[in-house]
Design an enzyme around this catalytic site. Structure first.
Site, mmCIF file in Angstrom:
data_model
loop_
_atom_site.group_PDB
_atom_site.id
_atom_site.type_symbol
_atom_site.label_atom_id
_atom_site.label_comp_id
_atom_site.label_asym_id
_atom_site.label_seq_id
_atom_site.Cartn_x
_atom_site.Cartn_y
_atom_site.Cartn_z
ATOM 1 C CG ASP A 79 17.497 52.682 5.438
ATOM 2 O OD1 ASP A 79 17.272 53.911 5.315
ATOM 3 O OD2 ASP A 79 18.521 52.133 4.973
ATOM 4 C CG ASP A 119 23.221 54.613 5.459
ATOM 5 O OD1 ASP A 119 24.446 54.753 5.302
ATOM 6 O OD2 ASP A 119 22.553 53.805 4.778
ATOM 7 C CB SER A 137 20.514 52.835 -1.799
ATOM 8 O OG SER A 137 20.763 52.315 -0.508
ATOM 9 C CG HIS A 178 23.793 44.192 5.773
ATOM 10 N ND1 HIS A 178 22.984 43.257 5.172
ATOM 11 C CD2 HIS A 178 22.964 45.238 6.075
ATOM 12 C CE1 HIS A 178 21.747 43.695 5.107
ATOM 13 N NE2 HIS A 178 21.692 44.879 5.650
ATOM 14 N NE ARG A 179 26.667 49.821 1.823
ATOM 15 C CZ ARG A 179 27.079 50.987 1.341
ATOM 16 N NH1 ARG A 179 28.269 51.451 1.697
ATOM 17 N NH2 ARG A 179 26.329 51.726 0.536
ATOM 18 C CB SER A 180 22.056 46.305 -0.895
ATOM 19 O OG SER A 180 22.858 47.198 -1.630
ATOM 20 C CE LYS A 202 25.146 50.997 4.914
ATOM 21 N NZ LYS A 202 24.366 51.836 3.970
ATOM 22 C CD GLU A 220 19.627 53.169 7.934
ATOM 23 O OE1 GLU A 220 19.319 52.163 8.624
ATOM 24 O OE2 GLU A 220 20.391 53.092 6.964
ATOM 25 C CE LYS A 253 20.666 48.831 7.470
ATOM 26 N NZ LYS A 253 20.021 49.974 6.815
ATOM 27 C CD GLU A 275 17.637 48.688 4.576
ATOM 28 O OE1 GLU A 275 17.820 48.543 5.794
ATOM 29 O OE2 GLU A 275 18.540 48.999 3.783
ATOM 30 C CG HIS A 335 17.941 47.356 -1.185
ATOM 31 N ND1 HIS A 335 18.171 47.461 0.166
ATOM 32 C CD2 HIS A 335 18.969 48.018 -1.789
ATOM 33 C CE1 HIS A 335 19.280 48.169 0.375
ATOM 34 N NE2 HIS A 335 19.774 48.517 -0.796
ATOM 35 C CD GLU A 386 19.814 45.342 2.785
ATOM 36 O OE1 GLU A 386 19.052 45.452 3.762
ATOM 37 O OE2 GLU A 386 20.707 46.168 2.528
HETATM 38 P P1 PGA Z 1 23.042 49.940 0.505
HETATM 39 O O1 PGA Z 1 21.797 49.868 1.491
HETATM 40 O O2 PGA Z 1 24.041 48.967 0.935
HETATM 41 O O3 PGA Z 1 22.407 49.634 -0.836
HETATM 42 O O4 PGA Z 1 23.552 51.359 0.573
HETATM 43 C C1 PGA Z 1 21.904 49.705 2.864
HETATM 44 C C2 PGA Z 1 21.379 50.904 3.587
HETATM 45 O O5 PGA Z 1 20.932 51.892 2.974
HETATM 46 O O6 PGA Z 1 21.406 50.907 4.816
HETATM 47 ZN ZN ZN Z 2 20.472 53.077 4.881
#
Ligand code: PGA
Ligand code: ZN
Length: 399
Positions: free
Chosen positions: A217, A287, A21, A340-342, A312, A260, A363, A139, A130, A182
């Site tokens: 989130d 984010d 995302s 982190h990332r997905s 990130k 978030e 996170k 999330e 996700h 995740e």
């Molecule tokens: P992403 O998701 O790594 O798929 O962007 C994580 C987030 O949105 O915090």
């Molecule tokens: Zn996010």
């Protein structure tokens, strides 16, 4: 994608992650396109590392992180790292940082100066992009805040996660206990309320009602329809104002302390209005709105859109640029959640970065799947190295 850096005195290795995302304003992840690997190959980015970047960095002092990152930015020359690829620059930037730490025989967190172990947000129920369960919110996290040490907070998180598994199996059947990107479960909950109630029941069964709170989130860009300027949540179409009411009522009926991306990635004013409504009760995290980019962050600060930044490194492409965003947050008394990332790898640099920056929140997904537990295991290791343990508890949360 992974990069290795070698010097006469040491070496460093790091990988860049990937997101499902992603925000449209993120730095570009360079993929090959075409048929091989479904278009997702990174041979162009790898060639950039082994070619242009390696040539430019040869002979450079690896402990000069800012110089290295400035060189990467200059070599790329674009606004969004589209020439070299942010996957290439992130991996190299972090590998240099790891190499500099290695040369000095210390963990990266020490090089970054901090000693505060962050409280973990554990994403135990996945939805949105996700998971394939039809849940709009991306999330649902448990946030074990009130424990004396990181290891105890992680143990509580793990106990709740496993208790949640049992509750989901009982309610939806064992086939619903598979996990999303995740590591969180992805049951077919009918509503956001249902999902939050599952988490609360799991927390209650473990006896942690007072010590573990909830975080969400929404990743609202993924359920925003630009044409009708509305959000599709729980089968209903909501305006930004109605969605704001929805969050406020959720925060009244559930122990949510952090929220978030409640609106789409351009909605600076809607973020600000909700932040004002939830002030003092819920941390508002940005984010996709800010994408770890100082210009977008400065705009969000001016609008009053956030109380904490989700950080990130690969959203911007170098460690120094991500640190600049964190510095801007500190100057404005805002929090930072290192994330982190997905699409993660086994790289655990974010654990060191979170301890190093010392804002007290991370996170990193569910306590499940090795690419998630790698970060938690690294934090456990750092906790053993720090004489006092250095756990942040709830101190980094900005409401
Ligand atoms: P992403 O998701 O790594 O798929 O962007 C994580 C987030 O949105 O915090
Ligand atoms: Zn996010």
């Amino acid at each position: 994608m992974q990069a290795d850096v070698y010097t006469a005195r040491g070496n460093g290795r790091a990988s860049s992650p990937s997101g499902a995302s992603t925000g449209v304003h993120e730095a570009l992840e360079l993929r090959d396109g075409g048929k091989k690997w479904g278009g997702k190959g990174v041979s162009k980015a790898v060639a950039n590392v082994n070619g242009k970047i390696a040539r430019a960095l040869a002979g450079f002092d690896v402990s000069d992180q800012q110089g290295i990152d400035a060189l990467l930015c200059g070599l790329d020359g674009t606004e969004n790292k589209s020439r070299l690829g942010a996957n290439a620059t992130t991996a190299v930037s972090l590998a240099c940082a790891q190499c500099a730490a290695n040369e000095r025989g210390v963990g990266l967190y020490r090089l970054l100066g901090g000693k505060k172990i962050p409280a973990p947000m554990l994403n135990v129920l996945n939805g949105g992009k996700h998971a394939g369960n039809g849940v709009s919110i991306q999330e649902f996290m448990i946030f074990p805040l009130y424990f004396p040490t990181f290891s105890e907070s992680l143990r509580a998180g793990s106990e709740i996660y496993h208790s949640l598994r049992g509750i989901i199996a009982e309610k939806y059947g064992a086939q619903a206990t598979g996990v999303g990107d995740e590591g969180g479960f992805a049951p077919p909950c009918r509503s956001t309320d249902d999902a939050l109630a599952l988490l609360e029941r799991a927390i209650g069964e473990c006896g942690y009602q007072k010590k573990v709170l909830l975080a969400m989130d929404a990743a609202a860009t993924s359920f925003y329809d630009a044409k009708s300027a509305s959000y599709k949540v729980d089968g209903k179409r909501l305006s930004a104002g109605e969605l704001s009411d929805f969050y406020v009522s959720l925060a009244k009926s559930h122990p949510i302390i952090s929220l978030e991306d409640p609106f789409c990635e351009e909605a600076f004013q809607d973020f600000a209005a909700l932040r004002a409504r939830l002030a003092g009760r819920v941390q508002l995290v940005a984010d996709d709105l800010t994408v770890t980019n100082v210009e977008r962050l400065a705009k969000a600060i001016e609008c009053g859109s956030l109380s904490s930044l989700l950080l990130k490194v690969n959203q911007v492409g170098t460690l120094s640029e991500a640190i600049s965003a964190a510095v801007l947050c500190r100057r404005n008394h805002l929090g930072v959640v290192v994330s982190h990332r997905s699409g993660e790898t086994e790289d655990a640099s974010i654990a060191d970065i979170a301890v190093g920056l010392g804002f007290g929140q991370i996170k990193a997904g569910a306590p499940c799947r090795a690419e998630r537990t790698a970060k938690y295991n690294r934090l456990l290791q750092i906790e053993e190295e720090l004489p006092s343990g250095g756990f942040a508890r709830a101190s980094g949360i900005v409401l």
